[in-house]
Motif scaffolding. Structure first.
Motif, PDB file in Angstrom:
ATOM      1  N   UNK A  41       3.295  11.697 -10.041  1.00 45.71           N
ATOM      2  CA  UNK A  41       2.200  12.624 -10.348  1.00 45.71           C
ATOM      3  C   UNK A  41       2.684  14.015 -10.706  1.00 45.71           C
ATOM      4  N   UNK A  42       3.852  14.392 -10.184  1.00 42.49           N
ATOM      5  CA  UNK A  42       4.344  15.741 -10.403  1.00 42.49           C
ATOM      6  C   UNK A  42       3.758  16.756  -9.446  1.00 42.49           C
ATOM      7  N   UNK A  43       2.790  16.345  -8.628  1.00 39.67           N
ATOM      8  CA  UNK A  43       2.171  17.261  -7.659  1.00 39.67           C
ATOM      9  C   UNK A  43       3.033  17.330  -6.397  1.00 39.67           C
ATOM     10  N   UNK A  44       3.080  18.475  -5.735  1.00 41.63           N
ATOM     11  CA  UNK A  44       3.778  18.537  -4.445  1.00 41.63           C
ATOM     12  C   UNK A  44       3.072  17.627  -3.444  1.00 41.63           C
ATOM     13  N   UNK A  45       3.846  16.943  -2.609  1.00 42.42           N
ATOM     14  CA  UNK A  45       3.202  16.007  -1.699  1.00 42.42           C
ATOM     15  C   UNK A  45       3.944  15.907  -0.366  1.00 42.42           C
ATOM     16  N   UNK A  46       3.189  15.439   0.618  1.00 44.56           N
ATOM     17  CA  UNK A  46       3.713  15.111   1.947  1.00 44.56           C
ATOM     18  C   UNK A  46       3.331  13.674   2.233  1.00 44.56           C
ATOM     19  N   UNK A  47       4.332  12.867   2.592  1.00 47.85           N
ATOM     20  CA  UNK A  47       4.072  11.479   2.963  1.00 47.85           C
ATOM     21  C   UNK A  47       4.437  11.323   4.431  1.00 47.85           C
ATOM     22  N   UNK A  48       3.411  11.047   5.248  1.00 48.19           N
ATOM     23  CA  UNK A  48       3.604  10.913   6.702  1.00 48.19           C
ATOM     24  C   UNK A  48       3.215   9.507   7.135  1.00 48.19           C
ATOM     25  N   UNK A  60       0.830  -1.213   0.000  1.00 47.89           N
ATOM     26  CA  UNK A  60       0.000   0.000   0.000  1.00 47.89           C
ATOM     27  C   UNK A  60       0.863   1.261   0.000  1.00 47.89           C
ATOM     28  N   UNK A  61       1.805   1.325   0.937  1.00 51.40           N
ATOM     29  CA  UNK A  61       2.629   2.534   1.076  1.00 51.40           C
ATOM     30  C   UNK A  61       3.466   2.769  -0.165  1.00 51.40           C
ATOM     31  N   UNK A  62       4.047   1.703  -0.691  1.00 47.22           N
ATOM     32  CA  UNK A  62       4.899   1.853  -1.870  1.00 47.22           C
ATOM     33  C   UNK A  62       4.073   2.263  -3.091  1.00 47.22           C
ATOM     34  N   UNK A  63       2.872   1.724  -3.205  1.00 45.44           N
ATOM     35  CA  UNK A  63       2.000   2.101  -4.316  1.00 45.44           C
ATOM     36  C   UNK A  63       1.699   3.592  -4.284  1.00 45.44           C
ATOM     37  N   UNK A  64       1.294   4.089  -3.121  1.00 45.67           N
ATOM     38  CA  UNK A  64       0.918   5.502  -3.023  1.00 45.67           C
ATOM     39  C   UNK A  64       2.142   6.397  -3.166  1.00 45.67           C
ATOM     40  N   UNK A  65       3.275   5.954  -2.635  1.00 43.44           N
ATOM     41  CA  UNK A  65       4.492   6.741  -2.786  1.00 43.44           C
ATOM     42  C   UNK A  65       4.887   6.844  -4.253  1.00 43.44           C
ATOM     43  N   UNK A  66       4.789   5.711  -4.982  1.00 42.33           N
ATOM     44  CA  UNK A  66       5.107   5.745  -6.407  1.00 42.33           C
ATOM     45  C   UNK A  66       4.137   6.668  -7.157  1.00 42.33           C
ATOM     46  N   UNK A  67       2.851   6.576  -6.808  1.00 40.54           N
ATOM     47  CA  UNK A  67       1.862   7.452  -7.432  1.00 40.54           C
ATOM     48  C   UNK A  67       2.200   8.922  -7.192  1.00 40.54           C
TER      49      UNK A  67
END
Length: 472
Positions: free
Chosen positions: A55-62, A44-51
């Motif tokens: 995506x090119x969008x700024x993101x925060x992964x917590x 799950x985490x790796x899938x969303x991190x790859x997405x």
């Protein structure tokens, strides 16, 4: 990239959610929330991190720690330092003392003119019995976060808690779309590992479709070569993944672990499970079974028939965990002292019997995906049938509903041997068992690894036909 074989549809679903946010930039409430759940170690985490990365969008992964509220908030400040949100430094500098304050700062850090992604991983660690975190999340979403063009992704492995997050009467009800990530299916496992259909089913049973384990399987390698290499490495994913998942899922529930081990060893009914779990009493056994069922670790099944039955049976749902509990977990001491060869020999001795029963749920799932076809109708329920004494046992029963059916649609047998096709003796046994179940001449079907060697079947399926159920 290998771990993402078969995840194309999931990535596309995430892309669609983000595109909807992008389309609403400048709107009153452009924010969207996605609640992603799935068993531990399915990626799950790796899938969303790859997405998020692609995506090119700024993101925060917590990712929450579960250690304490203070530690979780401190982790948020640290994760903000590696975020690509343009104002993430606000979070790292503010060091908020509560989630109410943290969400306020997070909302201020989100850009207003472009879509962004915020991922909160291991959300069940943050949830408490009185629903305080859920209430704070709901207030922050309604008041501030939803007004920003953000895709908020909530991830959790505790399936029952993640389902509760969006359930009626809870603070965050109907504020997010649910998404379930399962393990790689047999077709995806076969594609990833370069295996023929029959070998793909074997690999799916052993690995459970967990990407971390599949990633250690050399492309095109045979099952026994993979097992030999994994058993020679005490820290291989095949050996350690189950123990780590169990330690995280049941840190204090000693009785639940004992009951799970009993089911994993092959015990299926209440009385035998109680005996194998050390003579556990009826009340604590009921509690343990309920806990394991709620967490979706085991399945509690009744025979599919036109007559009611109380002969409930239990099985471990995840085939990798079932394999580990039966053949790997009890051998960890010998593996750690370098005698994986003894474990491998024991697996060879038990493999045919273990696989024959373990493959049955996969066959039933494949038929549910395949049907209707030219030979059989679609069946809303596909299960099995058995009597308390096991004098009658039918691997496949298709019905209009279950477990108490109005109409039986077909019955079948699974024969999953390398060099022994489904023959006239197997067909005769299936006819006898069908007669014990119903007097109606419902169609008979065979699922066989090595084909069929008889006439009289209404339908027959081999590994290639069954694997196509996931390839379509």
């Amino acid at each position: 990239m290998a771990t993402f074989v078969g995840r194309r549809r999931e990535l596309e679903a995430l892309d669609r959610e983000l595109s909807k946010v992008t389309a609403e930039v400048g709107g009153e409430r452009p924010g969207r929330c996605l609640m992603l759940r799935g068993r531990r170690r399915v990626g799950k985490s790796r899938l969303v991190e790859r997405f998020a990365e692609r995506s090119g969008a700024p993101f925060l992964f917590y990712a929450a720690t579960g250690a304490s509220p203070e530690a979780d908030l401190e982790r948020l400040s640290r994760d903000a330092q590696t975020s690509t949100l343009p104002f993430a430094n606000l979070l790292s500098a503010a060091r908020p003392a509560s989630w109410d304050a943290a969400f306020d700062v997070l909302a201020a850090a989100l850009p207003q003119d472009r879509a962004s992604v915020v991922v909160l991983d291991k959300v069940p660690y943050l949830m408490d019995e009185d629903g305080a975190f859920e209430g704070m999340l709901q207030r922050a979403w309604d008041r501030a976060l939803e007004t920003k063009p953000v895709l908020l992704v909530l991830i959790g492995s505790d399936l029952s808690m993640m389902e509760a997050l969006n359930s009626y009467g809870r603070p965050f009800h109907q504020r997010g779309r649910e998404m379930v990530l399962g393990p790689l299916n047999p077709a995806e496992v076969g594609e990833m590992l370069g295996l023929e259909p029959a070998a793909a089913f074997d690999a799916a049973l052993i690995t459970g479709g967990l990407p971390l384990i599949c990633a250690e399987w050399p492309h095109g390698a045979g099952m026994w070569d993979f097992l030999r290499a994994s058993l020679s490495d005490p820290v291989s994913a095949l050996l350690v993944s189950a123990e780590r998942s169990l330690a995280a899922e049941f840190p204090q529930q000693v009785q639940a672990r004992a009951v799970l081990s009993a089911i994993g060893s092959g015990e299926r009914n209440f009385t035998n499970i109680a005996r194998a779990a050390g003579g556990i009493g009826a009340t604590p056994l009921h509690r343990a079974l309920e806990l394991l069922t709620d967490k979706r670790v085991i399945a509690a099944e009744l025979p599919v028939s036109t007559r009611p039955s109380k002969d409930r049976r239990y099985r471990v749902k995840d085939s990798y965990l079932r394999f580990w509990l039966k053949l790997l977990g009890p051998a960890m001491e010998e593996i750690e002292r370098g005698r994986g060869d003894l474990t491998l020999r024991r697996i060879r001795e038990n493999w045919t019997n273990w696989r024959g029963r373990a493959v049955e749920p996969l066959v039933r799932e494949a038929l549910a995906r395949l049907l209707p076809d030219a030979n059989l109708p679609a069946a809303p329920v596909i299960g099995g049938y058995w009597t308390r004494t096991n004098d009658v046992e039918i691997d496949i029963v298709g019905a209009d509903r279950g477990p108490i059916a109005k109409e039986l649609l077909f019955v079948g047998s699974v024969k999953w041997l390398e060099n022994s096709p489904f023959d006239r003796h197997d067909l005769a046994a299936l006819h006898r068992h069908r007669a014990a179940l119903t007097s109606d001449p419902v169609p008979v079907v065979a699922a066989s690894r090595s084909g069929t060697d008889c006439k009289g079947l209404d339908a027959a399926y081999g590994p290639a036909e069954l694997l196509a159920a996931w390839s379509a």
